[in-house]
Design a protein around this motif. Sequence first.
Motif: not given
Length: 471
Positions: A101-105, A359-362, A370-371
């Motif tokens: 998810p962080a890479q997608c962000a 940054l916060g989107l990551r 994932a919650g």
Amino acid sequence: MNQKSLPDAVPALFPQAADRERIGNWLTLELEESLRRVQAGPVAPTIEMQEFRAELETFDFSRPRPLEEALRWTIQCMEHGIVQMANPRYFGLFNPGASFPAQCADRIAGSFNPQLASSASSPVPVALESHVIRAVARRAAFGEEAAGHFATGGSEANYTALLCALTAAHANFSAEGVRAFSGPVRFYTSRDCHIAWLKIAHQAGVGRTALRLIDTDGRGRMDPNALVRAIAEDRAAGAVPVMAVATAGTTGAGMIDPLHACADIAKQHGLWFHVDAAWGGAALASNRLRGVLEGIERADSITIDAHKWLATTMGCAIFLTKRADLLSEAFHASTSFMPSSISGVDPYLNSVQWSRRFLGLRLFLALAAAGWEGLGAHVERGVEVIERVKERLLASGWEIANDSPLAVLDAIPPADLGDVRTLVRKVVASGRAWVAPTLFEGRDVVRICATNGETKMEDVDALIAALNERP
Ligand SMILES: Cc1ncc(COP(=O)(O)O)c(C=O)c1O
């Protein structure tokens, strides 16, 4: 009026949609294949740097090359030219294999390229970051009034803490700097702290001697009695103590300073209390582990690096404080060209940076997907990996020097494996696993840390085999 049409956009920089799509899809597949090779391959770099530098010289930028050629070359160099955090046998410093998810962000942020300085330019990203900050603040029991922001790293967040402490300590610090104080400024943290605090002291203009490194208690945690003595000595000598910093998860050994005792001392002496939880703060995600950070809720401010155990891509930290007013005081500015200037809302008025990346989107996407439960399971998994490593090392004659509830071991090899530094060099050079040498309470130790979320038992076995290979 000039009716001549404008030149075309530079196609190498702004390709046609069909080319973008083709290259983008190719890049996605190429990176996926590369990741497979990286995860199965050596952890340490294997590139011949002399050859690489010679190839690099051929990029003299006198003639353009096809982008795909440059991309292919870059991926190849990355595959062989870095310590591979994505490799599950990386047991090194706190650099994660980045969550998907962080890479997608990062892809989304790169594509929209929002400017997060101002809430008028980026109303959605600014609100989204603030939402994540509040969610993290709640996990730390920091209260609904807490403020904060995303920073580029723990160093920037810690620097922010020192600026807040100085701003809180004297009403004139903001205008006059350290000249406002009646004597030299002092702040305190343990000698096992992250040593970037020295650079921070330098940057903040209080000077490196402002930092007092307090002795540890023999187990890698700040000794509260030594802290009290240092404050008293400094006061008696005319210095001005402004901040006590407890480390929650020391870099070398994952030790957590006694948070309640440090909070008591800071309160009693009127000091700002900061908790540097750059790495250990991730334990807040886990209901099972968060108790180890008890006392963190008493801090005036906290640093947590999402780019460590929360597995975002690099350059993503969180700064939290209960004193939103001090952020506004420390970072206010006024200019007519900014599209908004709302104190307490616009990031450029509340933090070190001006222009800023999303940054916060990551962390938002990681949490959304994932919650807290999933992020907590990731953190707990790291502790479990280290428990397995510990069992196996103890069974093969190693000694464990530290006693951390977090996912790091400082281990001492049996004598016949030779000295720590030679052993670590050998393991790293083999490419089979990556560990670091460090000092813990005066002893050389092998530092083994779970940072990769995909490490399996076969990776643990590979690490143990590499560590136990007789010279
Ligand atoms: C306890 C602690 N504080 C601060 C830092 C510095 O953080 P960054 O490298 O994100 O600037 C680190 C980095 O390892 C750390 O372990």
